[in-house]
Design a protein around this motif. Structure first.
Motif, PDB file in Angstrom:
ATOM      1  N   ALA A 228     -33.189 -13.800  22.108  1.00 21.95           N
ATOM      2  CA  ALA A 228     -34.134 -12.914  22.805  1.00 21.95           C
ATOM      3  C   ALA A 228     -34.051 -11.500  22.239  1.00 21.95           C
ATOM      4  N   HIS A 229     -33.704 -11.392  20.974  1.00 25.62           N
ATOM      5  CA  HIS A 229     -33.501 -10.081  20.349  1.00 25.62           C
ATOM      6  C   HIS A 229     -34.812  -9.307  20.226  1.00 25.62           C
ATOM      7  N   LEU A 230     -34.738  -7.995  20.431  1.00 26.18           N
ATOM      8  CA  LEU A 230     -35.871  -7.098  20.229  1.00 26.18           C
ATOM      9  C   LEU A 230     -35.588  -6.215  19.027  1.00 26.18           C
TER      10      LEU A 230
ATOM     11  N   GLY B  31     -36.523 -12.505  17.832  1.00 23.83           N
ATOM     12  CA  GLY B  31     -35.453 -13.496  17.989  1.00 23.83           C
ATOM     13  C   GLY B  31     -35.781 -14.821  17.319  1.00 23.83           C
ATOM     14  N   GLY B  32     -34.821 -15.369  16.590  1.00 23.98           N
ATOM     15  CA  GLY B  32     -35.028 -16.636  15.895  1.00 23.98           C
ATOM     16  C   GLY B  32     -34.693 -17.841  16.762  1.00 23.98           C
ATOM     17  N   ASP B  33     -35.042 -19.006  16.259  1.00 21.00           N
ATOM     18  CA  ASP B  33     -34.808 -20.261  16.974  1.00 21.00           C
ATOM     19  C   ASP B  33     -33.363 -20.725  16.780  1.00 21.00           C
TER      20      ASP B  33
ATOM     21  N   LEU C  94     -36.229 -22.244  21.411  1.00 17.86           N
ATOM     22  CA  LEU C  94     -37.152 -21.330  20.737  1.00 17.86           C
ATOM     23  C   LEU C  94     -36.761 -19.880  21.018  1.00 17.86           C
ATOM     24  N   GLY C  95     -36.883 -19.035  19.988  1.00 15.47           N
ATOM     25  CA  GLY C  95     -36.621 -17.606  20.166  1.00 15.47           C
ATOM     26  C   GLY C  95     -37.775 -16.919  20.880  1.00 15.47           C
TER      27      GLY C  95
END
Length: 340
Positions: free
Chosen positions: A30-32, A45-47, A134-135
């Motif tokens: 969940a990165h911003l 955010g990646g998977d 999923l991200g």
């Protein structure tokens, strides 16, 4: 019992039950995005990576499941979590179980067959790993431009599985103990099965390559002797009957000094029918063994008593008589094309 014989018995393993666990999928990120000159970079955010599978792979160099006998629990690797800059987590390491050709995989609870391995390097997934989550980049929309959540990874699976070896051979030898199966195999091929004069001489199947005309050959399997009631588990029970299922043709062997050759053959047929009626669809040949004990008159009398629905031949492994005719009949029975 000799040390070599004990080693032979312990080294042939044709049935294992294994608890398998596939890997968990990694969680999505969940990165911003945060950079000096991009104050509102949004989600990146990646998977998560998928969990490792449990895979069964054929290996023609193996002939037994011995190497899996003491591996009661096997686990694949977990998938890695997703990261920033849309980086996908690492895929979990697959766990590969190498098995001999002719291995059947089934579920231990339902007994349902999943697949069978018949080719070298053939691979089947026994248990799938969990999917990666999923991200947050997947959840961005015009009304939700900064999603601060992501999917967790899917959990792996666990289950008891059975791996069962059914020997891949063109011809399977069927007969009561002391019918002369091991002796025949030792004479026709380079195989050296242990032979002794007591019931259940053969406790483990033996394979032999039989040379035929024009540089052709076929594989013969000496399978532990049947006793009446084997299909119900008497004696060695169905431990050996499973190996007959994969043979292209069956060679029934009855010694000429049997009290009733036809009845003994019918008992053998009955045991196969009770175990698996489809076995009777295979081509069959009947060998009357120890024929060196008979003269022409006795052979003529025995021919009158033999079943009429099966080709037969009188043989003697010791005197090596009738073996060429036997090979001819077996070659016809396994229906190998001329250009094989």
């Amino acid at each position: 019992m000799s040390k070599n014989r004990k080693e032979q018995q312990s080294n042939f393993v044709d049935y294992v039950k294994i608890h398998c666990t596939s890997g968990n999928g990694g969680s999505g990120s969940a990165h911003l995005r945060r950079e000096k000159f991009v104050p509102k970079g949004g989600p990146d955010g990646g998977d998560g990576g998928r969990g490792g599978h449990v895979i069964v792979k054929g290996n023609k160099q193996l002939w037994t499941l011995l190497h899996l006998k003491y591996r009661k629990h096997v686990k694949a690797g977990h998938g890695g979590d997703g990261g920033k800059q849309r980086s996908t987590g690492a895929q979990g390491d697959d766990l590969i179980l190498e098995v001999p050709l002719g291995t059947v995989a089934r579920d231990a609870e339902t007994n349902e067959i999943a697949f069978e391995v018949t080719e070298h390097n053939e691979e089947h997934v026994l248990l799938y790993g969990g999917r990666g989550g999923l991200g947050n980049t997947h959840f961005k929309s015009s009304t939700n431009q900064t999603p601060r959540y992501a999917q967790p990874g899917e959990g792996g699976h666990e289950s008891w599985k059975i791996l069962e070896l059914k020997l891949l051979a063109d011809v399977g030898l069927v007969g009561f103990p002391n019918a002369g199966k091991s002796t025949l195999l030792s004479v026709l091929s380079a195989a050296k099965p242990e032979i002794a004069n007591y019931p259940f001489t053969t406790l483990t199947p033996n394979l032999g390559m039989i040379s035929y005309r024009d540089d052709r050959s076929f594989v013969m399997a000496d399978i532990p002797g049947i006793i009446e009631g084997a299909a119900e588990g008497k004696g060695l029970g169905i431990r050996f009957l499973r190996h007959i299922e994969r043979n292209a043709a069956l060679l029934f062997m009855v010694p000429c000094d049997s009290d009733d050759v036809k009845h003994e053959y019918e008992v053998l047929i009955g045991e196969l029918k009770k175990y698996n009626p489809q076995l009777l669809d295979k081509n069959r040949v009947l060998a009357i063994t120890k024929a060196d004990m008979l003269d022409e008159e006795l052979i003529g009398e025995l021919k009158q008593e033999l079943p009429g629905d099966i080709p037969y031949v009188f043989i003697s492994s010791v005197a090596q008589t009738g073996l060429a005719e036997l090979k001819d009949k077996l070659w016809q029975a396994i229906e190998i094309p001329e250009d094989a």
